[in-house]
Design a protein around this motif. Structure first.
Motif, PDB file in Angstrom:
ATOM      1  N   PHE A  31      -4.711 -44.508  39.212  1.00  0.00           N
ATOM      2  CA  PHE A  31      -3.697 -44.070  38.253  1.00  0.00           C
ATOM      3  C   PHE A  31      -4.360 -43.749  36.921  1.00  0.00           C
ATOM      4  CE2 PHE A  31      -0.133 -46.913  40.265  1.00  0.00           C
ATOM      5  CZ  PHE A  31      -0.121 -46.081  41.376  1.00  0.00           C
ATOM      6  N   ASN A  32      -5.223 -44.645  36.467  1.00  0.00           N
ATOM      7  CA  ASN A  32      -5.901 -44.447  35.185  1.00  0.00           C
ATOM      8  C   ASN A  32      -6.779 -43.210  35.190  1.00  0.00           C
ATOM      9  OD1 ASN A  32      -5.262 -46.211  33.063  1.00  0.00           O
ATOM     10  ND2 ASN A  32      -6.270 -47.923  34.085  1.00  0.00           N
ATOM     11  N   GLU A  33      -7.448 -42.978  36.328  1.00  0.00           N
ATOM     12  CA  GLU A  33      -8.365 -41.840  36.409  1.00  0.00           C
ATOM     13  C   GLU A  33      -7.626 -40.507  36.435  1.00  0.00           C
ATOM     14  OE1 GLU A  33     -11.070 -42.209  39.660  1.00  0.00           O
ATOM     15  OE2 GLU A  33     -11.521 -44.322  39.229  1.00  0.00           O
ATOM     16  N   VAL A  34      -6.507 -40.472  37.178  1.00  0.00           N
ATOM     17  CA  VAL A  34      -5.820 -39.196  37.406  1.00  0.00           C
ATOM     18  C   VAL A  34      -4.842 -38.853  36.297  1.00  0.00           C
ATOM     19  CG1 VAL A  34      -4.299 -37.943  38.995  1.00  0.00           C
ATOM     20  CG2 VAL A  34      -6.085 -39.441  39.907  1.00  0.00           C
ATOM     21  N   LEU A  35      -4.201 -39.872  35.721  1.00  0.00           N
ATOM     22  CA  LEU A  35      -3.198 -39.601  34.680  1.00  0.00           C
ATOM     23  C   LEU A  35      -3.857 -39.060  33.419  1.00  0.00           C
ATOM     24  CD1 LEU A  35      -0.773 -42.649  34.875  1.00  0.00           C
ATOM     25  CD2 LEU A  35      -0.145 -40.245  35.126  1.00  0.00           C
ATOM     26  N   PRO A  36      -3.260 -38.077  32.798  1.00  0.00           N
ATOM     27  CA  PRO A  36      -3.786 -37.591  31.519  1.00  0.00           C
ATOM     28  C   PRO A  36      -3.588 -38.652  30.445  1.00  0.00           C
ATOM     29  CG  PRO A  36      -1.663 -36.575  31.986  1.00  0.00           C
ATOM     30  CD  PRO A  36      -2.047 -37.334  33.217  1.00  0.00           C
ATOM     31  N   ASP A  37      -4.545 -38.775  29.560  1.00  0.00           N
ATOM     32  CA  ASP A  37      -4.471 -39.763  28.482  1.00  0.00           C
ATOM     33  C   ASP A  37      -4.243 -39.020  27.173  1.00  0.00           C
ATOM     34  OD1 ASP A  37      -4.693 -41.773  26.703  1.00  0.00           O
ATOM     35  OD2 ASP A  37      -6.686 -42.452  27.318  1.00  0.00           O
ATOM     36  N   HIS A  38      -3.013 -39.112  26.658  1.00  0.00           N
ATOM     37  CA  HIS A  38      -2.656 -38.393  25.436  1.00  0.00           C
ATOM     38  C   HIS A  38      -2.691 -39.301  24.206  1.00  0.00           C
ATOM     39  CE1 HIS A  38      -1.761 -34.944  27.788  1.00  0.00           C
ATOM     40  NE2 HIS A  38      -0.716 -35.483  28.395  1.00  0.00           N
ATOM     41  N   LEU A  39      -3.353 -40.437  24.321  1.00  0.00           N
ATOM     42  CA  LEU A  39      -3.422 -41.351  23.180  1.00  0.00           C
ATOM     43  C   LEU A  39      -4.465 -40.860  22.160  1.00  0.00           C
ATOM     44  CD1 LEU A  39      -3.390 -44.785  25.054  1.00  0.00           C
ATOM     45  CD2 LEU A  39      -1.457 -43.612  23.994  1.00  0.00           C
ATOM     46  N   LEU A  40      -4.267 -41.252  20.912  1.00  0.00           N
ATOM     47  CA  LEU A  40      -5.225 -40.944  19.845  1.00  0.00           C
ATOM     48  C   LEU A  40      -6.169 -42.128  19.672  1.00  0.00           C
ATOM     49  CD1 LEU A  40      -2.895 -39.425  17.103  1.00  0.00           C
ATOM     50  CD2 LEU A  40      -4.584 -38.203  18.482  1.00  0.00           C
ATOM     51  N   GLU A  41      -7.467 -41.819  19.588  1.00  0.00           N
ATOM     52  CA  GLU A  41      -8.443 -42.878  19.365  1.00  0.00           C
ATOM     53  C   GLU A  41      -8.746 -42.952  17.869  1.00  0.00           C
ATOM     54  OE1 GLU A  41     -13.008 -43.724  20.685  1.00  0.00           O
ATOM     55  OE2 GLU A  41     -11.566 -43.264  22.310  1.00  0.00           O
ATOM     56  N   ILE A  42      -8.646 -44.173  17.321  1.00  0.00           N
ATOM     57  CA  ILE A  42      -8.840 -44.337  15.866  1.00  0.00           C
ATOM     58  C   ILE A  42      -9.767 -45.516  15.588  1.00  0.00           C
ATOM     59  CG2 ILE A  42      -6.533 -43.426  15.303  1.00  0.00           C
ATOM     60  CD1 ILE A  42      -5.749 -46.427  14.765  1.00  0.00           C
ATOM     61  N   GLU A  43     -10.344 -45.513  14.343  1.00  0.00           N
ATOM     62  CA  GLU A  43     -10.998 -46.698  13.784  1.00  0.00           C
ATOM     63  C   GLU A  43     -10.274 -47.009  12.487  1.00  0.00           C
ATOM     64  OE1 GLU A  43     -15.236 -47.165  13.491  1.00  0.00           O
ATOM     65  OE2 GLU A  43     -15.556 -45.705  15.105  1.00  0.00           O
ATOM     66  N   ALA A  44      -9.890 -48.277  12.319  1.00  0.00           N
ATOM     67  CA  ALA A  44      -9.115 -48.624  11.125  1.00  0.00           C
ATOM     68  C   ALA A  44      -9.419 -50.055  10.705  1.00  0.00           C
ATOM     69  CB  ALA A  44      -7.627 -48.449  11.409  1.00  0.00           C
ATOM     70  N   LEU A  45      -9.193 -50.320   9.404  1.00  0.00           N
ATOM     71  CA  LEU A  45      -9.313 -51.665   8.856  1.00  0.00           C
ATOM     72  C   LEU A  45      -7.908 -52.103   8.460  1.00  0.00           C
ATOM     73  CD1 LEU A  45     -11.255 -53.965   8.023  1.00  0.00           C
ATOM     74  CD2 LEU A  45     -11.280 -52.945   5.717  1.00  0.00           C
ATOM     75  N   ILE A  46      -7.354 -53.007   9.223  1.00  0.00           N
ATOM     76  CA  ILE A  46      -5.959 -53.420   9.028  1.00  0.00           C
ATOM     77  C   ILE A  46      -5.925 -54.665   8.151  1.00  0.00           C
ATOM     78  CG2 ILE A  46      -3.796 -54.018  10.186  1.00  0.00           C
ATOM     79  CD1 ILE A  46      -4.909 -51.235  10.911  1.00  0.00           C
ATOM     80  N   PRO A  47      -5.300 -54.589   6.969  1.00  0.00           N
ATOM     81  CA  PRO A  47      -5.197 -55.768   6.097  1.00  0.00           C
ATOM     82  C   PRO A  47      -4.518 -56.920   6.831  1.00  0.00           C
ATOM     83  CG  PRO A  47      -4.490 -53.784   4.932  1.00  0.00           C
ATOM     84  CD  PRO A  47      -4.652 -53.395   6.361  1.00  0.00           C
ATOM     85  N   TYR A  48      -4.854 -58.128   6.411  1.00  0.00           N
ATOM     86  CA  TYR A  48      -4.309 -59.303   7.093  1.00  0.00           C
ATOM     87  C   TYR A  48      -2.792 -59.431   6.936  1.00  0.00           C
ATOM     88  CZ  TYR A  48      -9.044 -60.823   8.149  1.00  0.00           C
ATOM     89  OH  TYR A  48     -10.329 -60.882   8.625  1.00  0.00           O
ATOM     90  N   ASP A  49      -2.245 -58.795   5.866  1.00  0.00           N
ATOM     91  CA  ASP A  49      -0.783 -58.855   5.715  1.00  0.00           C
ATOM     92  C   ASP A  49      -0.078 -57.751   6.528  1.00  0.00           C
ATOM     93  OD1 ASP A  49      -1.555 -56.674   4.254  1.00  0.00           O
ATOM     94  OD2 ASP A  49      -0.418 -57.188   2.454  1.00  0.00           O
ATOM     95  N   GLN A  50      -0.850 -56.961   7.300  1.00  0.00           N
ATOM     96  CA  GLN A  50      -0.280 -55.901   8.152  1.00  0.00           C
ATOM     97  C   GLN A  50      -0.615 -56.135   9.636  1.00  0.00           C
ATOM     98  OE1 GLN A  50       1.612 -53.275   7.141  1.00  0.00           O
ATOM     99  NE2 GLN A  50       1.585 -54.006   5.010  1.00  0.00           N
ATOM    100  N   GLN A  51      -0.749 -57.409   9.992  1.00  0.00           N
ATOM    101  CA  GLN A  51      -1.192 -57.717  11.350  1.00  0.00           C
ATOM    102  C   GLN A  51      -0.190 -57.293  12.438  1.00  0.00           C
ATOM    103  OE1 GLN A  51      -4.411 -59.120  12.304  1.00  0.00           O
ATOM    104  NE2 GLN A  51      -4.585 -58.140  10.291  1.00  0.00           N
ATOM    105  N   LYS A  52       1.057 -56.994  12.034  1.00  0.00           N
ATOM    106  CA  LYS A  52       2.021 -56.521  13.025  1.00  0.00           C
ATOM    107  C   LYS A  52       1.568 -55.192  13.651  1.00  0.00           C
ATOM    108  CE  LYS A  52       4.966 -54.301   9.529  1.00  0.00           C
ATOM    109  NZ  LYS A  52       6.316 -54.261   8.920  1.00  0.00           N
ATOM    110  N   LEU A  53       0.696 -54.451  12.919  1.00  0.00           N
ATOM    111  CA  LEU A  53       0.153 -53.213  13.484  1.00  0.00           C
ATOM    112  C   LEU A  53      -0.764 -53.516  14.666  1.00  0.00           C
ATOM    113  CD1 LEU A  53      -0.644 -51.125  10.265  1.00  0.00           C
ATOM    114  CD2 LEU A  53       1.241 -50.804  11.879  1.00  0.00           C
ATOM    115  N   ILE A  54      -1.490 -54.623  14.573  1.00  0.00           N
ATOM    116  CA  ILE A  54      -2.338 -55.031  15.698  1.00  0.00           C
ATOM    117  C   ILE A  54      -1.474 -55.340  16.910  1.00  0.00           C
ATOM    118  CG2 ILE A  54      -4.083 -56.662  16.502  1.00  0.00           C
ATOM    119  CD1 ILE A  54      -5.086 -55.005  14.206  1.00  0.00           C
ATOM    120  N   SER A  55      -0.325 -55.988  16.647  1.00  0.00           N
ATOM    121  CA  SER A  55       0.592 -56.317  17.743  1.00  0.00           C
ATOM    122  C   SER A  55       1.120 -55.059  18.408  1.00  0.00           C
ATOM    123  CB  SER A  55       1.772 -57.155  17.211  1.00  0.00           C
ATOM    124  OG  SER A  55       1.316 -58.378  16.680  1.00  0.00           O
TER     125      SER A  55
END
Length: 602
Positions: free
Chosen positions: A531-555
């Motif tokens: 499934f992983n190999e055949v399905l197209p992956d339309h996600l965006l790959e990012i690098e980010a520094l998430i402040p500790y008061d914004q940890q809900k973004l990690i969730s």
């Protein structure tokens, strides 16, 4: 007073029939000779059935005129296992004395003492039908065709009283089970599948009769000589129904029923019957009723017994439980109502699909021939990788054609926390009724809009390639022929080693192929990797520094994205992740300059 279809009947004939009420029948005779003479004479002049209702004392209670193929049956009081204490004697203008399907149905449903048919011809013949008990079930027994003289020597009251004793002695009596002789012209393999369809409709099979013909006989479907063989098979196997492996016209059904004296249905009616029994959701019930009505509407004129029978059973569920003699106008009105209701359901389904589109969740649908193991596979994958905290109700698994009809969708979590939806769809079959495909298009839209189809092939059956081709034909018909596919050869635990090679030859390397056993769990994790190999992956790959008061973004990454790397820095959590495109705006203020934030594709 004479009842029934008396319009246009001469006064003289009505007066002659009225005279029947003054003639008494001897106790042990089935009917007085003078009454028989009057009935047969009127039948010859009118070309209509004539029926008399007579009690055990020999008194005529009712005289009715019908049409050329049927006569209305009287209303009688039903009393537990007791017979009604009246019998019906009627004429058959076509000269065939054998009991029709309507005769037998009336005998059973009204618990008549007997039903007697007189075939009107130069030398009339008589067949008598009675209710008896066999293996705790009500059973119909009929005499062979008798001359009137032979019939008059038959002690009808003794037989009635004997059979009534059997009925009274029986406990928890069930009606006679439906048992069918299957007939077909296509191939013996197709007849074997028809047998499985009959099993799915809870009809036992007495015998299979195959006739190799290039085309159907316009009058009888099979050749006239084969009709006699079918009649013999019905008697020898004690069957009370015939099921044809192809669609029949109304006239073919009527002609066969007249000749055989049992109910005759075709493959389409049988499939619609199965769907009517299995439909659970409102949508499926609407779709089945729509398909039934559209199919019956084209056969309403001249269908004869099927549309006017007193009894129930195959062909009378769903809309068939309503009054069957509804006219075309009423059917059209109901069809329009059903279409409008289905439009509302389709609109709701469209909203649900749009929500999934916004969440950018890839959609996988299981497709395949009925009984190929789709429901078992769906349940097994849900057990392994269900996204739900509690796995929801499982889909019915049964070694039976069309065990499940309702489309169900569940969320699965693949490797790296990738979420997909998995939809189990209705199975396909050869000669799938066109009306049924049309009616189920709203359900099949889930297939049309899927990102990936898993074509489940039953590797344990000899004609799995033919089944696969039949599925591909339906997929092409609904516009899903070019969707990405994985071919999953199921039931390898009892399959054949050469099947995979044949399937590979069929698809010429166009799709990835995997051998699995949904029941035993063999290669299911490998299937999800595919499934992983055949399905197209339309996600965006990012690098980010998430402040500790914004940890809900990690969730949110854990919930709907893929976390690739994570480290804890002085100012926050540094991540490398794949996220939904719609979520990019939330992460944008924290993107590390020079880091990746581009769309990823396989």
């Amino acid at each position: 007073m004479i009842t029934g279809n008396i319009e246009g009947v001469r006064k003289r004939i009505l007066e002659e029939l009225e005279a029947i009420f003054d003639i008494k029948t001897e106790k042990y005779s089935f009917l007085n000779d003078d009454i028989i003479h009057i009935m047969t004479k009127a039948t010859e002049e009118l070309n209509r059935e004539v029926s008399v209702l007579i009690d055990r004392k020999g008194k005529v209670l009712e005289v009715t005129i019908g049409d050329s193929s049927t006569v209305s049956m009287p209303l009688v009081d039903l009393r537990d296992n007791k017979l009604s204490r009246v019998r019906v004697v009627h004429t058959h203008p076509n000269g065939n004395p054998n009991l029709s399907a309507l005769d037998i149905s009336a005998l059973v449903k009204m618990k008549l003492d007997a039903i007697v048919a007189i075939g009107v011809k130069e030398a009339p013949e008589v067949v008598m039908g009675f209710l008896t008990v066999e293996n705790q079930r009500i059973h119909v027994e009929a005499t062979k065709p008798l001359s009137v003289e032979e019939a008059q020597r038959f002690n009808i009251i003794d037989r009635i009283l004997f059979n009534e004793g059997l009925l009274l002695d029986a406990e928890d009596l069930e009606e006679e089970e439906e048992r069918a002789v299957l007939i077909g012209l296509d191939s013996e393999e197709s007849l074997y599948e028809l047998r499985e369809l009959a099993k799915a409709a809870e009809v036992s099979v007495g015998e299979l009769l195959y006739q190799k013909r290039a085309t159907q006989d316009n009058a009888y479907y099979v050749g006239k000589g084969k009709v006699s063989e079918i009649r013999d098979a019905l008697q020898l196997s004690r069957s009370n129904m015939v099921i044809a492996d192809d669609e029949l016209s109304g006239s073919q059904i009527r002609n066969l029923e007249d000749e055989l004296g049992v109910k005759v249905i075709d493959r389409t009616t049988l499939i619609l019957e199965i769907f009517a029994k299995r439909a659970r959701s409102k949508e499926a019930k609407l779709q089945v009723e729509l398909a039934q009505l559209k199919y019956r509407m084209s056969r309403l004129i001249g269908l004869g017994t099927v549309m006017s029978r007193t009894g129930g059973g195959i062909g009378t569920r769903g809309p068939g439980e309503q009054k069957l003699e509804i006219d075309r106008r009423k059917i059209r009105e109901r069809v329009n109502d059903l279409r409008n209701e289905l439009k509302k359901v389709v609109a709701i389904r469209g909203v649900q699909r749009e929500n999934r589109n916004q969440n950018e969740i890839p959609r996988i649908s299981l497709v395949g021939y009925t009984n190929s193991g789709k429901s078992t596979l769906r349940n097994a994958l849900a057990d392994i990788a269900s996204k739900d905290a509690v796995v929801k109700e499982k889909v019915l698994e049964k070694d039976m054609l069309f065990a499940t009809l309702d489309t169900t969708t569940r969320a699965l979590s693949l490797e790296n926390n990738r979420v997909v939806t998995l939809t189990d769809t209705v199975g396909f079959v050869r000669k799938l009724p066109h009306d049924l495909v049309e009616a189920f298009k709203s359900t099949l839209e889930e297939v049309i809009y899927s990102d990936l189809l898993v074509h489940v092939i039953d590797g344990s059956v000899d004609d799995c390639l033919k089944q696969a081709v039949a599925v591909d034909e339906v997929l092409n018909e609904i516009g899903a022929g070019e969707t990405r596919k994985i071919i999953a050869i199921n039931k390898i635990d009892k399959g054949k080693s050469y099947v995979t090679e044949q399937v590979e030859e069929l698809y010429h390397g166009k799709y990835p192929i995997i051998e699995i056993s949904a029941k035993n769990g063999t290669n299911l994790k490998e299937l999800m990797e595919l499934f992983n190999e055949v399905l197209p992956d339309h996600l965006l790959e990012i690098e980010a520094l998430i402040p500790y008061d914004q940890q809900k973004l990690i969730s949110s990454v854990h919930e709907s994205g893929v976390l690739l790397q994570e480290s804890y820095e002085e100012l926050g959590t540094k991540i490398k992740a794949k996220i939904l495109k719609k979520d990019f705006v939330k992460f944008e203020p924290f993107i590390i300059e020079g880091g990746d934030h581009e769309e990823s594709n396989h």
